[in-house]
Each structure stands twice: as structure tokens, then as C-alpha cells.
Design a protein around this motif. Structure first.
Motif, PDB file in Angstrom:
ATOM      1  N   MET A 166     145.090  13.583  21.755  1.00  0.00           N
ATOM      2  CA  MET A 166     145.842  12.214  21.632  1.00  0.00           C
ATOM      3  C   MET A 166     145.092  11.397  20.594  1.00  0.00           C
ATOM      4  O   MET A 166     144.090  10.546  20.808  1.00  0.00           O
ATOM      5  N   GLN A 167     145.288  11.602  19.576  1.00  0.00           N
ATOM      6  CA  GLN A 167     144.776  11.142  18.319  1.00  0.00           C
ATOM      7  C   GLN A 167     145.543  11.307  16.926  1.00  0.00           C
ATOM      8  O   GLN A 167     146.516  12.116  17.027  1.00  0.00           O
ATOM      9  N   ARG A 168     145.125  11.008  16.007  1.00  0.00           N
ATOM     10  CA  ARG A 168     145.877  10.954  14.528  1.00  0.00           C
ATOM     11  C   ARG A 168     145.571  12.532  14.511  1.00  0.00           C
ATOM     12  O   ARG A 168     144.870  13.592  14.565  1.00  0.00           O
ATOM     13  N   SER A 169     146.874  13.032  13.815  1.00  0.00           N
ATOM     14  CA  SER A 169     147.150  14.272  13.497  1.00  0.00           C
ATOM     15  C   SER A 169     148.057  14.571  12.326  1.00  0.00           C
ATOM     16  O   SER A 169     148.025  13.981  11.538  1.00  0.00           O
ATOM     17  N   HIS A 188     141.077  20.391  21.526  1.00  0.00           N
ATOM     18  CA  HIS A 188     141.708  19.429  20.651  1.00  0.00           C
ATOM     19  C   HIS A 188     142.374  18.281  21.384  1.00  0.00           C
ATOM     20  O   HIS A 188     142.634  18.491  22.588  1.00  0.00           O
ATOM     21  N   GLY A 189     142.996  17.356  20.667  1.00  0.00           N
ATOM     22  CA  GLY A 189     143.865  16.570  21.277  1.00  0.00           C
ATOM     23  C   GLY A 189     145.287  16.504  21.413  1.00  0.00           C
ATOM     24  O   GLY A 189     145.777  17.628  20.682  1.00  0.00           O
ATOM     25  N   ILE A 190     145.989  15.682  22.040  1.00  0.00           N
ATOM     26  CA  ILE A 190     147.766  15.975  22.075  1.00  0.00           C
ATOM     27  C   ILE A 190     148.280  16.094  20.572  1.00  0.00           C
ATOM     28  O   ILE A 190     149.331  16.901  20.620  1.00  0.00           O
ATOM     29  N   GLY A 191     147.936  15.346  19.537  1.00  0.00           N
ATOM     30  CA  GLY A 191     148.441  15.610  18.132  1.00  0.00           C
ATOM     31  C   GLY A 191     147.796  16.645  17.351  1.00  0.00           C
ATOM     32  O   GLY A 191     148.255  16.798  16.243  1.00  0.00           O
ATOM     33  N   GLY A 219     145.191  24.217  22.683  1.00  0.00           N
ATOM     34  CA  GLY A 219     145.370  23.841  24.033  1.00  0.00           C
ATOM     35  C   GLY A 219     146.779  23.292  24.647  1.00  0.00           C
ATOM     36  O   GLY A 219     146.958  22.977  25.555  1.00  0.00           O
ATOM     37  N   ARG A 220     147.816  23.642  23.724  1.00  0.00           N
ATOM     38  CA  ARG A 220     149.253  23.478  24.066  1.00  0.00           C
ATOM     39  C   ARG A 220     149.911  24.699  24.375  1.00  0.00           C
ATOM     40  O   ARG A 220     150.357  25.596  23.511  1.00  0.00           O
ATOM     41  N   GLY A 250     142.083  16.833  24.978  1.00  0.00           N
ATOM     42  CA  GLY A 250     141.231  17.942  25.088  1.00  0.00           C
ATOM     43  C   GLY A 250     139.962  17.359  25.994  1.00  0.00           C
ATOM     44  O   GLY A 250     139.287  18.274  26.866  1.00  0.00           O
ATOM     45  N   GLY A 251     139.608  16.186  25.913  1.00  0.00           N
ATOM     46  CA  GLY A 251     138.444  15.538  26.957  1.00  0.00           C
ATOM     47  C   GLY A 251     138.845  15.508  28.289  1.00  0.00           C
ATOM     48  O   GLY A 251     138.407  16.002  29.127  1.00  0.00           O
TER      49      GLY A 251
END
Length: 311
Positions: A1-4, A101-104, A139-140, A194-195
Motif C-alpha cells: 500500500m504505497q507509491r508504485s 512488498h506493499g499493495i502497489g 505477495g500478490r 507486506g507489513g
């Protein structure tokens, strides 16, 4: 969930995007909110040196490679980025850090945000980190695992990654690299979405992970009492629970809630709140400090820059 990826995020302000995502059916509902800091919400570590991500000609370099694996849980061939330390040898067994990693993002996000290969090269050369293998998977867990289209709809795939990680990713890494396979030599860390995965997968699988480090955990994080149903078991099995968030991050309440639960139940942990927001500066800084703690023996001396706010 961040810039990507630019195509996904260029026209969506980060705070709005996260608020829209988290307003769905998340374990801890709600997106960004006001930041209310308490007396415990302070830095446990100093700001890293300015050159901590620099590529140094006089420093031995590890190897960064993209590998493919057959994911039985997803039903397709997937990719992950793997760092092996300088001097990697099959005559030695290495601990391994799974970095999410995060959502993006995808398997390349940590490389773009934090240059973990150079960060580890520099720390290992200085004798501040244990030589380790770092695995950066995607992670997706869905057949089209690119961060495209409506990325908010990908949330179920991040939950499904638990099966891919345990059944496909870890066995693949342990079959291809010289890995120490006991839980004491396995860590999990991640940023944002990812956290949350790190909290969920790490704490609910303490038979697999002894070191758990969520940075800026997102609303996919399960509630503390769900993550730690047995306080004594967590105390016995956790080598280190290392939690961080920025003091300008509107998602800080998620990590604050966990810190307060841990404090109430006398579960040892690190709670590090620096001066950043929900951003790469926080994530790279957090990795810099956690990398110096993970896989260290219990009697290892603490770094000079560690503060007083570790529990």
C-alpha cells in the motif's frame, strides 16, 4: 500500500488511495486517520547515515538475481528476487529473510525503494550484519500478479500468499540455495500491506519464523488477540518482534495497537517510531536497523545508536 507503478498511482494521491482501499472489508477497518502520538511513540534508533544505500567500490558485493518457480498454490510460474551475500558458498548454510512488498508493488519494489543488496553489502562489510540470503517474492498470489488495474481488488491475493509462501516459496528457496532450515534462521519482514502480511504470517506461524519485523503495517493486519492467542507461546518462540512506523503515518494506530497489546502482556519487542511518513524513507531506514538485529546471537552487543524505547 504505497507509491508504485506510475500507471497505477500517478493520478491517485497516496492518502486517498489507502483510505479507499482500507474502507473495504479489512481486519482493522479504516484508512488513514489523525496521528495521535503517545509517550511510547518515539525513535529507538537514530537516523541512518546519509550514505547507507551507497554503492561503494571498495566493498564486496553480493549477487541479486531474478528466479522463477512453479507455484502449485497459484497454478502458474512466478518470480522472486533473491540476494546472496558476498562470498556465498554452498559449503556454508545461511539464514534467510523473506522481505515482502506493499499493495502497489511486486518482487522488484524493495530494490527500487531501498536497494537492499547495497544496504546489506555495506552492513556485512562493516561487520554489522550477519551474511544472509534475502528473498523478495511477489505477495500478490494470483495468476496475473502485476500491480495493474484496480489494485484494491487484489487484497484477497495478498491473503492467499500465505499458502504460496509456506508451500511453494520457502521450499523452492531451500532446494536451490544453501539455507539453514530451522526456524531460528528464518525471518520475515515487510512494508505496508507486506507489513500486515508479516504480522499475520509471522506471528501465526512461529513454528516457521523466529524473527518478525513489520514496517508501517496496513489495515490487512489481524487484531492483536488473533495474532497472539497464546502469550506464553509467543514469549517462548519469538527471538525478535521488531515493529516500526513513522510519526507522520496516518496508519500508525495499527502498530500502536499492537505495541500496547504487547506491552500489556509483557511480550518483549522493539517499537521504533521515526520522523517519516508512509514512505520509502521509513522503509529503507527500518530495514537498515532491523538488518543489524536479525540473526544476531542473544549475547551480541547492541549498536551505539539504539535508544531507550525498545521494550
Amino acid at each position: 500500500m504505497q507509491r508504485s507503478h506510475q500507471s497505477t498511482w500517478a493520478s491517485i494521491p497516496l492518502l486517498l488511495a489507502l483510505s479507499l482501499f482500507a474502507s473495504a472489508q479489512e481486519p482493522q477497518t479504516g484508512g488513514f486517520g489523525p496521528v495521535n502520538l503517545g509517550p511510547d511513540d518515539k525513535a529507538a534508533y537514530a537516523v541512518p547515515p546519509e550514505d547507507f544505500l551507497a554503492e561503494r567500490d571498495d566493498t564486496p558485493h553480493g549477487k541479486l538475481e531474478m528466479i522463477e518457480y512453479d507455484s502449485q498454490s497459484v497454478g502458474t510460474t512466478r518470480k522472486m528476487l533473491v540476494y546472496t551475500p558476498p562470498g556465498y558458498s554452498t559449503e556454508q548454510q545461511y539464514p534467510v529473510l523473506y522481505l515482502l512488498h506493499g499493495i502497489g508493488g511486486d518482487e522488484t519494489e524493495w530494490r527500487r525503494f531501498a536497494r537492499p543488496n547495497l544496504l546489506l553489502d555495506n552492513l556485512i562489510a562493516a561487520g554489522k550484519a550477519v551474511p544472509m540470503i534475502v528473498v523478495m517474492p511477489n505477495g500478490r498470489a494470483q495468476k496475473n500478479d502485476r500491480a495493474e488495474g484496480n489494485i484494491f481488488s487484489h487484497a484477497p491475493a495478498f491473503a492467499k500468499f500465505e499458502q504460496d509462501l509456506l508451500s511453494d516459496v520457502i521450499p523452492t528457496i531451500e532446494s536451490r540455495y544453501s539455507i539453514a532450515t530451522d526456524r531460528e534462521q528464518r525471518a520475515i519482514a515487510g512494508l505496508s500491506m507486506g507489513g500486515g502480511q508479516t504480522f499475520n504470517f509471522g506471528l501465526l506461524h512461529l513454528d516457521k519464523f523466529a524473527w518478525v519485523a513489520p514496517f508501517s503495517a496496513a489495515p490487512n493486519t489481524k487484531k492483536p488477540e488473533e495474532l497472539i492467542p497464546d502469550v506464553d507461546d509467543a514469549k517462548a518462540k519469538l527471538r525478535l518482534l521488531w515493529i516500526s512506523c513513522g510519526n507522520k503515518d496516518g496508519l500508525i494506530r495499527i502498530s500502536q495497537n499492537m505495541h500496547q497489546f504487547l506491552k500489556k502482556n509483557d511480550i518483549p519487542h522493539v517499537w521504533h517510531v521515526d520522523g517519516n511518513g508512509h514512505d520509502p524513507q521509513h522503509w529503507s531506514s527500518s530495514l537498515y536497523w532491523f538488518a543489524q538485529e536479525v540473526f544476531q546471537p542473544a549475547d551480541a552487543p547492541e549498536g551505539d545508536s539504539k535508544g531507550e524505547s525498545a521494550e
